[in-house]
Design a protein around this motif. Structure first.
Motif, PDB file in Angstrom:
ATOM      1  N   PHE A 326      -8.312  21.434-104.691  1.00  0.00           N
ATOM      2  CA  PHE A 326      -7.903  21.838-105.921  1.00  0.00           C
ATOM      3  C   PHE A 326      -7.908  23.482-106.042  1.00  0.00           C
ATOM      4  N   ASP A 327      -6.922  24.137-106.101  1.00  0.00           N
ATOM      5  CA  ASP A 327      -6.964  25.724-105.950  1.00  0.00           C
ATOM      6  C   ASP A 327      -5.909  26.362-107.248  1.00  0.00           C
ATOM      7  N   ILE A 328      -6.533  26.777-107.967  1.00  0.00           N
ATOM      8  CA  ILE A 328      -5.884  27.270-109.144  1.00  0.00           C
ATOM      9  C   ILE A 328      -5.229  28.468-108.778  1.00  0.00           C
ATOM     10  N   ARG A 329      -5.263  29.179-107.667  1.00  0.00           N
ATOM     11  CA  ARG A 329      -4.435  30.192-107.378  1.00  0.00           C
ATOM     12  C   ARG A 329      -3.247  29.673-106.234  1.00  0.00           C
ATOM     13  N   ARG A 330      -3.244  28.545-106.096  1.00  0.00           N
ATOM     14  CA  ARG A 330      -1.851  28.079-105.142  1.00  0.00           C
ATOM     15  C   ARG A 330      -0.834  28.220-105.579  1.00  0.00           C
ATOM     16  N   ASP A 331       0.115  28.379-104.768  1.00  0.00           N
ATOM     17  CA  ASP A 331       1.689  28.506-105.175  1.00  0.00           C
ATOM     18  C   ASP A 331       2.097  27.035-105.447  1.00  0.00           C
ATOM     19  N   THR A 332       2.363  26.804-106.640  1.00  0.00           N
ATOM     20  CA  THR A 332       2.716  25.090-106.920  1.00  0.00           C
ATOM     21  C   THR A 332       4.149  24.939-107.076  1.00  0.00           C
ATOM     22  N   ARG A 333       4.985  26.194-106.824  1.00  0.00           N
ATOM     23  CA  ARG A 333       6.197  26.182-107.129  1.00  0.00           C
ATOM     24  C   ARG A 333       6.900  24.806-106.523  1.00  0.00           C
ATOM     25  N   GLY A 334       7.770  24.119-107.366  1.00  0.00           N
ATOM     26  CA  GLY A 334       8.455  22.955-106.927  1.00  0.00           C
ATOM     27  C   GLY A 334       7.687  21.714-107.230  1.00  0.00           C
ATOM     28  N   HIS A 335       6.423  21.577-107.556  1.00  0.00           N
ATOM     29  CA  HIS A 335       5.778  20.347-108.030  1.00  0.00           C
ATOM     30  C   HIS A 335       6.787  19.449-108.814  1.00  0.00           C
ATOM     31  N   LEU A 336       6.474  18.138-108.999  1.00  0.00           N
ATOM     32  CA  LEU A 336       7.423  17.298-109.617  1.00  0.00           C
ATOM     33  C   LEU A 336       6.867  16.418-110.669  1.00  0.00           C
ATOM     34  N   ALA A 337       5.747  17.150-111.206  1.00  0.00           N
ATOM     35  CA  ALA A 337       4.744  16.413-112.233  1.00  0.00           C
ATOM     36  C   ALA A 337       5.976  16.122-113.281  1.00  0.00           C
ATOM     37  N   PHE A 338       6.830  17.080-113.768  1.00  0.00           N
ATOM     38  CA  PHE A 338       7.995  16.646-114.711  1.00  0.00           C
ATOM     39  C   PHE A 338       8.963  16.088-114.351  1.00  0.00           C
ATOM     40  N   GLY A 339       9.261  15.669-113.024  1.00  0.00           N
ATOM     41  CA  GLY A 339      10.313  15.226-112.644  1.00  0.00           C
ATOM     42  C   GLY A 339      11.192  16.168-112.013  1.00  0.00           C
ATOM     43  N   HIS A 340      12.456  15.945-111.712  1.00  0.00           N
ATOM     44  CA  HIS A 340      13.239  16.836-111.034  1.00  0.00           C
ATOM     45  C   HIS A 340      14.957  16.051-111.425  1.00  0.00           C
ATOM     46  N   GLY A 341      15.751  16.880-111.806  1.00  0.00           N
ATOM     47  CA  GLY A 341      17.136  16.626-111.824  1.00  0.00           C
ATOM     48  C   GLY A 341      17.647  16.503-113.192  1.00  0.00           C
ATOM     49  N   ILE A 342      18.363  15.658-113.482  1.00  0.00           N
ATOM     50  CA  ILE A 342      18.750  15.136-115.034  1.00  0.00           C
ATOM     51  C   ILE A 342      17.768  14.601-115.846  1.00  0.00           C
ATOM     52  N   HIS A 343      16.834  14.103-115.156  1.00  0.00           N
ATOM     53  CA  HIS A 343      15.671  13.330-116.065  1.00  0.00           C
ATOM     54  C   HIS A 343      14.426  14.163-116.130  1.00  0.00           C
ATOM     55  N   TYR A 344      14.585  15.563-115.700  1.00  0.00           N
ATOM     56  CA  TYR A 344      13.566  16.636-115.957  1.00  0.00           C
ATOM     57  C   TYR A 344      12.809  16.276-117.346  1.00  0.00           C
ATOM     58  N   CYS A 345      11.678  16.421-117.500  1.00  0.00           N
ATOM     59  CA  CYS A 345      11.126  16.123-118.802  1.00  0.00           C
ATOM     60  C   CYS A 345      11.563  16.938-119.753  1.00  0.00           C
ATOM     61  N   LEU A 346      12.105  16.601-120.917  1.00  0.00           N
ATOM     62  CA  LEU A 346      12.331  17.442-121.982  1.00  0.00           C
ATOM     63  C   LEU A 346      11.437  18.101-122.661  1.00  0.00           C
ATOM     64  N   GLY A 347      10.317  17.385-122.796  1.00  0.00           N
ATOM     65  CA  GLY A 347       9.088  18.105-123.247  1.00  0.00           C
ATOM     66  C   GLY A 347       8.115  18.886-122.627  1.00  0.00           C
ATOM     67  N   ALA A 348       8.420  19.400-121.440  1.00  0.00           N
ATOM     68  CA  ALA A 348       7.684  20.034-120.579  1.00  0.00           C
ATOM     69  C   ALA A 348       6.985  21.265-121.293  1.00  0.00           C
ATOM     70  N   PRO A 349       7.967  22.054-121.935  1.00  0.00           N
ATOM     71  CA  PRO A 349       7.333  23.308-122.368  1.00  0.00           C
ATOM     72  C   PRO A 349       6.406  23.249-123.599  1.00  0.00           C
ATOM     73  N   LEU A 350       6.576  22.140-124.296  1.00  0.00           N
ATOM     74  CA  LEU A 350       5.625  21.434-125.474  1.00  0.00           C
ATOM     75  C   LEU A 350       4.316  21.165-124.788  1.00  0.00           C
ATOM     76  N   ALA A 351       4.435  20.539-123.504  1.00  0.00           N
ATOM     77  CA  ALA A 351       3.157  19.958-123.133  1.00  0.00           C
ATOM     78  C   ALA A 351       2.319  21.186-122.350  1.00  0.00           C
ATOM     79  N   ARG A 352       2.942  22.161-121.952  1.00  0.00           N
ATOM     80  CA  ARG A 352       2.456  23.326-121.344  1.00  0.00           C
ATOM     81  C   ARG A 352       1.856  24.280-122.467  1.00  0.00           C
ATOM     82  N   LEU A 353       2.628  24.120-123.492  1.00  0.00           N
ATOM     83  CA  LEU A 353       2.098  25.032-124.769  1.00  0.00           C
ATOM     84  C   LEU A 353       0.607  24.595-125.030  1.00  0.00           C
ATOM     85  N   GLU A 354       0.651  23.077-125.363  1.00  0.00           N
ATOM     86  CA  GLU A 354      -0.429  22.298-125.839  1.00  0.00           C
ATOM     87  C   GLU A 354      -1.589  22.215-125.004  1.00  0.00           C
TER      88      GLU A 354
END
Length: 394
Positions: A326-354
């Protein structure tokens, strides 16, 4: 790779839920795609554990979501209605277009002061005791309050809703799952009918009822119920466990917690690492092969179930060096936690803000935050990854 060999994951007991990473690491050593028997499933499925294969599969429209194409009914779709995670283009394109007209970035940003207010009120109640279950005191009530206010859901019995929601995403039995879906369906039907009668209000569900495309298209009553179901469940369950799993990761890695406390500008990166390291969605939702295809040498037949493990992909050392660190300085670009493609999570901005609001405020107001005993059991099933409780003190 022997694509006919079936790995029975039920033989692992609770290890795949409690500590999945060693299991997935051993599978990845043999290949990125495996024929498996999942706990509680009658028929074998294909399990994807490699990052590159998972990312490609998430965007592959040959892996369909609408089970009616193969004559299969899924409980929530049958009882509630179609929603974004149960449809394919062009139906998915239409539904997402109508929803994004109402669920905009501007609307999410307008929630910022209210999210801060709710967080402060929850911590005002929690902090004087000196110890608490972080899930019950902050990680759950914050997102459920936000999503209910956003949708315009009246102050309902939050404890009951939590029980129903948990049964939908992490069912303890087929009977309790069925009962939860029936009760939620009846509640949402009544809610939508009430809003239709009461006239315009400034909430997302009312906007969805009124939203009309240029060609006059609107959501049907069944589609409205399906979307309300998805937004209510997905709109809080993932955020609960992003906050819970994220705080757990910090408290079990004191060097990373200390680094974040000394430089809070690292918070956004820390949240992305929380999403990668122990994200709230274990496997992506149901997919099946609409046609025969091949993934990494595995011949997948039409109608075969395909399960994409986001947890496994996030710990693929071909993508992330030393992935179990677990490294908070890691380059995490491309992680799939919110999915990818047309089903990418619609609520990702809200989850990040909360998550950002909750973590920044918690760390600021609770110096000396630490674990206060053993966390509760991990939620059953392979959809949501999270703990039932997280005892902390400060």
């Amino acid at each position: 790779m022997d694509t006919q060999h079936v790995v029975d994951l039920g033989d692992l007991g609770d290890r795949l839920i409690r500590d999945p990473h060693p299991v997935y690491a051993r599978l990845r050593e043999q290949g990125p795609v495996h024929r498996v028997r999942l706990p509680g499933w009658d028929d074998p499925a294909w399990l994807i554990v490699g990052y590159d294969e998972a990312r490609a599969a998430l965007a592959d429209l040959r892996l369909a979501k609408d089970t009616s194409k193969i004559g299969v009914t899924v409980l929530d779709q049958e009882m509630i209605g179609k929603h974004l995670l149960a449809t394919d283009p062009p139906q998915h394109t239409r539904l997402r277009g109508l929803v994004t007209r109402a669920f905009t970035m501007r609307r999410v940003e307008q929630l910022r002061p209210r999210i801060q207010q709710i967080t402060d009120e929850l911590l005002d109640e929690m902090l004087p005791a000196g110890r608490a279950d972080l899930i019950g005191s902050l990680a759950y009530p914050l997102p459920i309050t936000v999503i209910c206010e956003l949708l315009g859901v009246p102050a309902m019995d939050r404890a009951e809703f939590r029980t129903l929601s948990n049964e939908v995403v992490a069912p303890t039995s087929e009977q309790t799952e069925y009962e939860a879906v029936v009760r939620l369906g009846a509640y949402l039907t009544e809610l939508i009918e009430d809003k239709g009668r009461s006239g315009p209000t400034d909430d997302l569900l009312s906007d969805l009822i009124r939203t009309t495309a240029e060609d006059g298209d609107r959501l049907s009553a069944q589609e409205l119920r399906g979307m309300a179901f998805l937004l209510l469940i997905a709109g809080h369950e993932t955020t609960v466990n992003l906050i819970g799993n994220g705080v757990h990761a910090l408290l079990t890695h004191p060097d990373q917690l200390a680094a974040l406390r000394s430089d809070m500008s690292l918070l956004d990166g820390a949240i992305e690492e929380m999403l990668r390291y122990d994200g709230p969605v274990h496997t992506a939702t149901y997919r099946f092969a609409a046609e025969s295809l091949e993934i990494a040498g595995a011949a997948i037949g039409r109608g075969d179930h395909v399960v994409i493990s986001l947890t496994a992909a996030a710990h693929d050392d071909e993508r992330y060096a030393d992935p179990h660190r677990f490294d908070i300085r890691r380059d995490t670009r491309g992680h799939l936690a919110f999915g990818h493609g047309i089903h990418y999570c619609l609520g990702a901005p809200l989850a990040r803000l909360e998550a950002r609001t909750a973590l920044a405020t918690l760390l600021n107001r609770a110096p000396g935050l630490t674990l206060d005993g053993t966390p509760g059991a991990w939620l059953p099933g392979l959809l949501i990854r999270g703990m039932r409780s997280l005892p902390v003190r400060w």
